[in-house]
Design an enzyme around this catalytic site. Structure first.
Site, short mmCIF file in Angstrom:
data_model
loop_
_atom_site.label_atom_id
_atom_site.label_comp_id
_atom_site.label_asym_id
_atom_site.label_seq_id
_atom_site.Cartn_x
_atom_site.Cartn_y
_atom_site.Cartn_z
N GLU A 140 44.11 50.81 40.04
CA GLU A 140 42.85 50.21 40.49
C GLU A 140 41.71 51.22 40.42
OE1 GLU A 140 42.14 47.14 40.98
OE2 GLU A 140 44.15 46.30 41.07
N CYS A 151 34.50 43.96 36.05
CA CYS A 151 35.82 44.28 35.51
C CYS A 151 35.98 43.60 34.14
CB CYS A 151 36.91 43.83 36.48
SG CYS A 151 37.13 42.05 36.56
#
Length: 171
Positions: free
Chosen positions: A15, A24
């Site tokens: 992450e 993202c």
């Protein structure tokens, strides 16, 4: 059962902490340790989160995903590594996708080898194969299988061939 430090370390490795909101690969605003929501509110552009806030939020959000895994996995005999890998997967793909996944079905049928074989199939973002997600799935698979060093640094050149071979073997 709760996710272990090893499971949290694997999750954090993939992450990576981001103080400022960013989009993202799936084109969703994200912050901290991959959060798309904080306290039920969608992350938006210009949001900022300190590392201390992100670590506290991670523990809070992990409880939700741990509960999803506990409810979805009907068998009692899974080990810590298997549990950690499943929580990491659930955290990344979401609870509803996790509950519907073939991985859950295979684990519940005690087909752990089959479950190991299909982690790689969850490696798409916005309908495109992602080498980053594939590395993560391979690491989760390695942890699930209790291999000593689960982190995958390089995706094998034949990774698409491997996926095709799996699909062919299931026909």
């Amino acid at each position: 059962m709760k996710i272990s430090k090893r499971g949290i370390d694997l999750l954090k490795h993939f992450e990576s902490y981001e103080m400022k909101a960013y989009k993202c690969p799936a084109d969703v605003w994200t912050i901290g340790w991959g959060f798309t929501r904080v306290d039920g509110v969608k992350v938006k552009e210009d949001d900022i989160m300190t590392s201390e806030e992100a670590n506290l939020e991670l523990i809070k959000q992990l409880r939700t995903y741990e509960n999803v895994v506990k409810k979805a996995i009907m068998i009692k005999k899974i080990n810590q590594n298997q549990y950690d890998a499943l929580v990491s997967l659930c955290y990344n793909i979401g609870g509803s996708s996790f509950r519907r996944s073939d991985i859950v079905k295979l684990v519940n049928n005690r087909n752990f080898i089959g479950a190991c074989r299909i982690f790689n199939l969850w490696s798409k973002a916005a309908k495109k194969r992602s080498k980053g997600l594939l590395r993560r799935r391979m690491a989760e698979r390695n942890l699930f299988c209790s291999w000593p060093d689960p982190i995958v640094k390089v995706v094998p050149k034949n990774y698409q061939e491997t996926l095709e071979n799996y699909k062919e073997s299931e026909k």
